[in-house]
Design a protein around this motif. Structure first.
Motif, PDB file in Angstrom:
ATOM      1  N   LEU A  61       0.802  -1.018   0.034  1.00  0.00           N
ATOM      2  CA  LEU A  61       0.060  -0.169  -0.013  1.00  0.00           C
ATOM      3  C   LEU A  61       0.675   1.309   0.066  1.00  0.00           C
ATOM      4  CD1 LEU A  61      -2.798  -1.091   2.622  1.00  0.00           C
ATOM      5  CD2 LEU A  61      -2.984  -1.012   0.305  1.00  0.00           C
ATOM      6  N   ASP A  62       0.452   2.244  -0.666  1.00  0.00           N
ATOM      7  CA  ASP A  62       1.098   3.447  -0.700  1.00  0.00           C
ATOM      8  C   ASP A  62       0.341   4.521   0.139  1.00  0.00           C
ATOM      9  OD1 ASP A  62       3.074   3.204  -3.010  1.00  0.00           O
ATOM     10  OD2 ASP A  62       1.145   2.809  -4.064  1.00  0.00           O
ATOM     11  N   TRP A  63      -0.876   4.320   0.428  1.00  0.00           N
ATOM     12  CA  TRP A  63      -1.773   4.967   1.268  1.00  0.00           C
ATOM     13  C   TRP A  63      -2.910   4.103   1.828  1.00  0.00           C
ATOM     14  CZ3 TRP A  63      -1.779  10.189   2.514  1.00  0.00           C
ATOM     15  CH2 TRP A  63      -0.894  10.934   1.947  1.00  0.00           C
ATOM     16  N   ILE A  64      -3.280   4.386   2.974  1.00  0.00           N
ATOM     17  CA  ILE A  64      -4.454   4.032   3.756  1.00  0.00           C
ATOM     18  C   ILE A  64      -5.398   5.189   4.374  1.00  0.00           C
ATOM     19  CG2 ILE A  64      -3.217   3.450   5.984  1.00  0.00           C
ATOM     20  CD1 ILE A  64      -5.151   0.737   5.801  1.00  0.00           C
ATOM     21  N   ILE A  65      -6.456   5.074   4.212  1.00  0.00           N
ATOM     22  CA  ILE A  65      -7.506   5.914   4.655  1.00  0.00           C
ATOM     23  C   ILE A  65      -8.363   5.528   5.577  1.00  0.00           C
ATOM     24  CG2 ILE A  65      -9.155   7.754   3.850  1.00  0.00           C
ATOM     25  CD1 ILE A  65      -7.780   7.814   1.229  1.00  0.00           C
ATOM     26  N   PHE A  66      -8.538   6.249   6.710  1.00  0.00           N
ATOM     27  CA  PHE A  66      -9.630   5.799   7.838  1.00  0.00           C
ATOM     28  C   PHE A  66     -10.632   6.805   7.715  1.00  0.00           C
ATOM     29  CE2 PHE A  66      -5.589   3.558   9.218  1.00  0.00           C
ATOM     30  CZ  PHE A  66      -6.060   2.344   9.267  1.00  0.00           C
ATOM     31  N   THR A  67     -11.723   6.498   7.565  1.00  0.00           N
ATOM     32  CA  THR A  67     -12.955   7.551   7.739  1.00  0.00           C
ATOM     33  C   THR A  67     -13.822   7.540   8.736  1.00  0.00           C
ATOM     34  OG1 THR A  67     -14.415   5.956   6.527  1.00  0.00           O
ATOM     35  CG2 THR A  67     -13.230   7.539   5.206  1.00  0.00           C
ATOM     36  N   SER A  68     -13.351   6.627   9.891  1.00  0.00           N
ATOM     37  CA  SER A  68     -13.976   6.343  11.239  1.00  0.00           C
ATOM     38  C   SER A  68     -13.361   5.659  12.089  1.00  0.00           C
ATOM     39  CB  SER A  68     -15.445   6.028  11.260  1.00  0.00           C
ATOM     40  OG  SER A  68     -15.285   4.675  10.798  1.00  0.00           O
ATOM     41  N   PRO A  69     -13.477   5.983  13.393  1.00  0.00           N
ATOM     42  CA  PRO A  69     -12.774   5.138  14.462  1.00  0.00           C
ATOM     43  C   PRO A  69     -12.916   3.916  14.299  1.00  0.00           C
ATOM     44  CG  PRO A  69     -13.456   7.174  15.432  1.00  0.00           C
ATOM     45  CD  PRO A  69     -14.132   7.266  14.120  1.00  0.00           C
ATOM     46  N   ALA A  93      -3.836   8.770   5.798  1.00  0.00           N
ATOM     47  CA  ALA A  93      -4.973   9.957   5.784  1.00  0.00           C
ATOM     48  C   ALA A  93      -6.324   9.517   6.609  1.00  0.00           C
ATOM     49  CB  ALA A  93      -5.379  10.422   4.508  1.00  0.00           C
ATOM     50  N   VAL A  94      -6.482  10.653   7.489  1.00  0.00           N
ATOM     51  CA  VAL A  94      -7.869  10.315   8.154  1.00  0.00           C
ATOM     52  C   VAL A  94      -8.964  11.436   7.849  1.00  0.00           C
ATOM     53  CG1 VAL A  94      -6.725   9.202  10.298  1.00  0.00           C
ATOM     54  CG2 VAL A  94      -6.993  11.606  10.243  1.00  0.00           C
ATOM     55  N   ILE A  95     -10.239  11.247   8.196  1.00  0.00           N
ATOM     56  CA  ILE A  95     -11.154  12.142   8.065  1.00  0.00           C
ATOM     57  C   ILE A  95     -11.461  13.141   8.990  1.00  0.00           C
ATOM     58  CG2 ILE A  95     -13.307  10.965   9.293  1.00  0.00           C
ATOM     59  CD1 ILE A  95     -14.762  11.376   6.168  1.00  0.00           C
ATOM     60  N   GLY A  96     -10.823  13.248   9.999  1.00  0.00           N
ATOM     61  CA  GLY A  96     -10.970  14.308  10.992  1.00  0.00           C
ATOM     62  C   GLY A  96     -10.092  13.939  12.249  1.00  0.00           C
ATOM     63  N   PRO A  97     -10.009  15.054  13.242  1.00  0.00           N
ATOM     64  CA  PRO A  97      -9.244  14.940  14.395  1.00  0.00           C
ATOM     65  C   PRO A  97      -9.493  13.725  15.501  1.00  0.00           C
ATOM     66  CG  PRO A  97     -10.682  16.913  14.376  1.00  0.00           C
ATOM     67  CD  PRO A  97     -10.986  16.150  13.134  1.00  0.00           C
ATOM     68  N   LYS A 109       1.006   8.083  12.655  1.00  0.00           N
ATOM     69  CA  LYS A 109       0.845   9.320  12.249  1.00  0.00           C
ATOM     70  C   LYS A 109      -0.074   9.624  11.079  1.00  0.00           C
ATOM     71  CE  LYS A 109       3.431  13.663  12.150  1.00  0.00           C
ATOM     72  NZ  LYS A 109       2.814  14.196  11.110  1.00  0.00           N
ATOM     73  N   ALA A 110      -0.816  10.608  11.086  1.00  0.00           N
ATOM     74  CA  ALA A 110      -1.606  11.062   9.979  1.00  0.00           C
ATOM     75  C   ALA A 110      -0.832  12.092   9.090  1.00  0.00           C
ATOM     76  CB  ALA A 110      -3.178  11.292  10.223  1.00  0.00           C
ATOM     77  N   GLU A 115      -9.335  19.997   6.478  1.00  0.00           N
ATOM     78  CA  GLU A 115     -10.410  20.936   7.120  1.00  0.00           C
ATOM     79  C   GLU A 115     -11.766  20.722   7.345  1.00  0.00           C
ATOM     80  OE1 GLU A 115      -9.220  24.955   6.307  1.00  0.00           O
ATOM     81  OE2 GLU A 115      -6.989  24.737   6.634  1.00  0.00           O
ATOM     82  N   ASN A 116     -12.249  20.282   6.191  1.00  0.00           N
ATOM     83  CA  ASN A 116     -13.646  19.825   6.122  1.00  0.00           C
ATOM     84  C   ASN A 116     -13.543  18.428   6.387  1.00  0.00           C
ATOM     85  OD1 ASN A 116     -16.132  19.199   4.914  1.00  0.00           O
ATOM     86  ND2 ASN A 116     -15.820  20.215   2.922  1.00  0.00           N
ATOM     87  N   TYR A 117     -14.556  17.722   7.417  1.00  0.00           N
ATOM     88  CA  TYR A 117     -14.288  16.685   8.000  1.00  0.00           C
ATOM     89  C   TYR A 117     -14.978  15.606   7.082  1.00  0.00           C
ATOM     90  CZ  TYR A 117     -12.460  18.987  11.780  1.00  0.00           C
ATOM     91  OH  TYR A 117     -11.485  19.914  12.351  1.00  0.00           O
ATOM     92  N   THR A 118     -15.141  15.653   5.686  1.00  0.00           N
ATOM     93  CA  THR A 118     -15.965  14.825   4.965  1.00  0.00           C
ATOM     94  C   THR A 118     -15.053  13.913   3.832  1.00  0.00           C
ATOM     95  OG1 THR A 118     -16.191  16.553   3.205  1.00  0.00           O
ATOM     96  CG2 THR A 118     -17.953  16.421   5.236  1.00  0.00           C
ATOM     97  N   ALA A 119     -15.630  13.181   3.081  1.00  0.00           N
ATOM     98  CA  ALA A 119     -15.316  12.528   2.004  1.00  0.00           C
ATOM     99  C   ALA A 119     -14.594  13.784   1.039  1.00  0.00           C
ATOM    100  CB  ALA A 119     -16.062  11.548   1.223  1.00  0.00           C
ATOM    101  N   GLU A 120     -15.388  14.660   0.735  1.00  0.00           N
ATOM    102  CA  GLU A 120     -15.159  15.671  -0.045  1.00  0.00           C
ATOM    103  C   GLU A 120     -14.028  16.523   0.242  1.00  0.00           C
ATOM    104  OE1 GLU A 120     -19.504  14.917  -0.820  1.00  0.00           O
ATOM    105  OE2 GLU A 120     -18.128  14.940   0.691  1.00  0.00           O
ATOM    106  N   GLY A 121     -13.834  16.522   1.524  1.00  0.00           N
ATOM    107  CA  GLY A 121     -12.609  17.191   2.097  1.00  0.00           C
ATOM    108  C   GLY A 121     -11.099  16.558   1.913  1.00  0.00           C
TER     109      GLY A 121
END
Length: 263
Positions: A61-69, A93-97, A109-110, A115-121
């Motif tokens: 993998l080059d990236w992994i994205i977490f969109t929720s805990p 990458a993560v969707i939010g803090p 580490k992310a 800044e916009n905590y959405t998929a679009e962000g």
């Protein structure tokens, strides 16, 4: 200067999954409100074949994205050595803090927190990054919107979607049915929603009381608060007015609700 009364002993219904409701409960209590936790959504992690496949290709993998805990917790529950097997150059990458805080617990580490905590962000953040030919893992619930994976594919990435957990209606719906009855009777002062499914599940569980529920929420005696515009959409479709904060967090949503109640 007018002093805020907080929630002033108002009953605030919290519909998010019970394991995610603690922060909202504390905020409501700290501001003199009465939290009523009635989850309209349950999260169930499980070792799906797609999740196990993601574990096996961790080193590529080059990236992994977490969109929720929940996606993060499920992955590490069933792939205990994921961090060790992960490509050392893989970025996260993560969707939010909130998800970022959970990530810290696993020693990762992310690189990206939009800044916009959405998929679009998230997609906005990736606009400046060359994803051509990159392999990206996205553990999530398959009920999630396809905005993120489709957007990443358009940027040239190969996306490995993995079902990390299921978002379902509660197995026991009796408490939700009682909430519906209390809303219709005007016994609830406000209700909060933190995802589209928390909204749609409520109306599905309402059954033959659905229309009365819609009418009761349209009257605006019961204030409706949502975490952001994506959660707001199913309410907009029903022409139920709701309030939403400019920052998509539980705290911001409850602060906005407090302002509304205090006016």
């Amino acid at each position: 200067m007018k002093k805020s009364k907080g929630f002033n002993n108002k009953i605030i219904a919290i519909t998010r999954p019970i394991e995610r409701a603690q922060s909202a409960v504390k905020i409501v209590k700290d501001n003199r409100g009465v939290p009523l936790v009635v989850p309209t959504l349950e999260l169930e992690s499980f070792p799906s074949q797609s999740l196990m496949n993601l574990c096996r290709i961790a080193g590529k993998l080059d990236w992994i994205i977490f969109t929720s805990p929940a996606s993060l917790e499920s992955l590490f529950k069933y792939c205990e050595n994921f961090k060790e097997e992960l490509n050392p150059d893989c970025q996260v990458a993560v969707i939010g803090p909130r998800t970022e805080r959970f990530l810290d617990d696993y020693g990762l580490k992310a690189e990206i927190v939009p800044e916009n905590y959405t998929a679009e962000g998230l997609l906005d953040e990736f606009q400046e990054i060359n994803l051509q030919g990159k392999k990206i893992g996205v553990p999530r619930t398959f009920k999630a919107r396809d905005v993120l994976p489709e957007g990443l594919k358009k940027m040239g990435a190969t996306v490995f979607l993995a079902e990390a957990y299921k978002s379902t209606q509660p197995k026991d719906t009796s408490k939700v049915e009682l909430l519906v009855a209390d809303i219709i009777k005007g016994k609830i002062d406000a209700i909060t929603f933190t995802s589209p499914l928390t909204v749609t599940n409520l109306f599905e569980i309402a059954g033959n009381k659905r229309e009365k529920l819609i009418e009761s929420l349209k009257e605006r005696k019961i204030r409706v608060a949502v975490i952001g515009p994506i959660t707001q959409k199913p309410l907009d479709d029903l022409k139920i007015k709701s309030i939403s904060p400019s920052k998509y967090t539980v705290k911001a949503m409850l602060d906005r609700l407090m302002e509304e109640i205090d006016n």
